[in-house]
Design an enzyme around this catalytic site. Structure first.
Site, short mmCIF file in Angstrom:
data_model
loop_
_atom_site.label_atom_id
_atom_site.label_comp_id
_atom_site.label_asym_id
_atom_site.label_seq_id
_atom_site.Cartn_x
_atom_site.Cartn_y
_atom_site.Cartn_z
N ALA A 143 0.92 -1.06 -0.08
CA ALA A 143 0.10 -0.15 0.03
C ALA A 143 0.91 1.37 0.12
O ALA A 143 0.31 2.11 -0.49
CB ALA A 143 -0.87 -0.14 1.30
N THR A 144 2.06 1.26 0.56
CA THR A 144 2.83 2.40 0.83
C THR A 144 3.40 2.68 -0.81
O THR A 144 3.87 2.16 -1.70
CB THR A 144 3.80 2.23 1.79
N CYS A 145 3.78 4.23 -0.81
CA CYS A 145 4.32 4.85 -1.84
C CYS A 145 5.73 4.74 -2.15
O CYS A 145 6.57 5.76 -2.17
CB CYS A 145 3.98 6.12 -1.92
N ASP A 146 6.47 3.56 -2.21
CA ASP A 146 7.75 3.11 -2.30
C ASP A 146 8.11 1.90 -3.03
O ASP A 146 6.89 1.06 -3.06
CB ASP A 146 8.57 3.18 -0.92
N ASN A 158 3.50 6.32 5.97
CA ASN A 158 2.50 6.67 4.91
C ASN A 158 1.06 6.70 5.42
O ASN A 158 0.07 6.89 4.76
CB ASN A 158 2.49 5.71 3.69
#
Ligand code: PLP
Length: 406
Positions: A334-337, A375
């Site tokens: 789910a996180t932006c990385d 996040n």
């Protein structure tokens, strides 16, 4: 906590957009009792594996009277839920103020060291509190070698010769002394315990002190899924590992010594599953609402294939592909990385789509205890579920579960 028969019922009733943990107290108690019936000594549950009050409470109800703790917060959690339970303070490197808190406020009398400076800290606290060292058991942790999904020997443990010195020094100061080791988590080779026992026997043969207890640590493997594209590792069952361990304990002359084990994963893994939602399907990639910074870091670090079950959203009326065709999907968290991509695929019907749910099984160990707020995602919804993950439901969802992969 809301109760459902299974995760599918929960998913369809709640239509959750955030991850939902499905807790199975009866499975937890069953797995806990099974371990205790097989291990010929005291079972001290390793709280770091999953320290939720609901878990500690169920374990106390199942008859666990010992808990392996590593920090003041874990100590407080156990005391709050199981006020009569014994706590074993098994972190090898501790703050002196934490040792004092453990001994003074909580009456803890079992503690571990792997270096002379740790002995100094314990001795200072014992003197300051005027405790008789003969009422305190100090375990000396031995270095071990072996293969496990997580190897811990690089970080903790004294070499055999150093352990001999530590033990004799503790005995001279009047402490009861034990030997302990922890071979890492999710062991992959049953010889691992025997090598550690051999090393413990070597140490025992060279010390003047009598060894008051032997603690074989944790590491007992839980059952996970299997990626059909990889060669299936031959993993012995818990029964086989325990039979072997009991034989080895006998052969290395420890059957007369009081024994302790510190299982974590093997007791709590099956007690939870997790419902996640597919936020986007992009070809053979699934973007889900959980990931390595929340519930799935253990499977990522340990390269564990998690069993997954498909929970189709009935609101999706048109699907492409064949429901019976089980294929691997790359799973993005789910996180932006771009680190947040699982190291192993989920095996699911090729019809899975944006909006569907997936139930991830056997996720009770090192999942919610390792959640971060990275996040802004922090899964924290719980329901109780009565049916074990391995029972009921559609067989195609078990594609990655070991027992169905044959
Ligand atoms: C983490 C840990 C355990 C539990 O290990 P599992 O592999 O989950 O059984 C037991 N003892 C110690 C000292 C630990 O650090």
């Amino acid at each position: 906590m809301q109760r459902f028969e299974n995760a599918r019922e929960a998913a369809l009733a709640l239509r959750p957009d955030d991850p939902v943990y499905c807790f199975r107290p009866e499975v937890l108690k069953q797995d806990c009792r099974a371990f205790m019936s097989m291990f010929p000594g005291k079972t001290a549950y390793a709280v770091k594996t999953n320290g939720e009050p609901m878990v500690l409470k169920a374990l106390a109800e199942a008859g666990v009277t010992g808990f392996d703790v590593a920090s003041p917060a874990e100590i407080a959690e156990v005391r709050a839920v199981a006020p009569d339970a014994e706590m074993l303070y098994m972190h090898p490197v501790k703050a002196q103020s934490h040792i004092r808190l453990a001994m003074e406020d909580y009456g803890i009398r079992v503690i571990v060291v792997d270096h002379e400076d740790e002995i100094t800290k314990v001795t200072r606290v014992v003197r300051a509190l005027d405790i008789d060292p003969g009422t305190v058991t100090v375990f000396v942790r031995l270095q071990t070698k072996g293969s496990a999904a997580y190897e811990l020997s690089k970080k903790y443990g004294a070499g055999p010769a150093a352990a001999v010195e530590l033990i004799d020094r503790l005995a001279r100061a009047g402490f009861k002394v034990g030997i302990c080791f922890h071979v890492g988590s999710q062991i992959e080779d049953p010889d691992t315990y025997e090598r550690a026992l051999a090393s413990a026997a070597w140490v025992r043969s060279r010390v003047k002190a009598e060894i008051a207890a032997l603690d074989v640590g944790g590491g007992f493997p839980a059952e996970y899924g299997h990626d059909p594209n990889r060669r299936q590792p031959v993993m012995p069952s818990l029964e086989e590992i325990m039979t072997r361990l009991r034989t080895d304990i006998d052969e290395w002359g420890f059957s007369g010594t009081p024994l302790v084990a510190e299982p974590g994963r093997v007791i709590v893994a099956r007690a939870y599953s997790l419902i996640v939602r597919v936020l986007l399907r992009k070809g053979r990639r699934l973007y889900i609402n959980d990931g390595i910074w929340a519930s799935l870091s253990d499977s990522w670090t340990g390269k564990i294939t998690l069993p997954a079950r498909f929970i189709p959203d009935p609101a999706i009326r048109h699907r492409n592909g064949d429901q019976k065709n089980i294929v691997p999907f790359k799973v993005c968290g789910a996180t932006c990385d771009s680190v947040d991509i699982l190291s192993r695929p989920f095996w699911l019907p090729e019809t899975v789509d944006t909006g569907d749910w997936i139930e991830i099984g056997h996720i009770g160990a090192y999942s919610l205890s390792l959640r971060t707020r990275f996040n802004g995602f922090y899964p924290d919804t719980f329901v109780e579920v009565t049916t074990p993950f391995d029972e009921g439901g559609m067989p195609e969802g078990f594609a990655s579960l070991e027992t169905m992969a044959d």
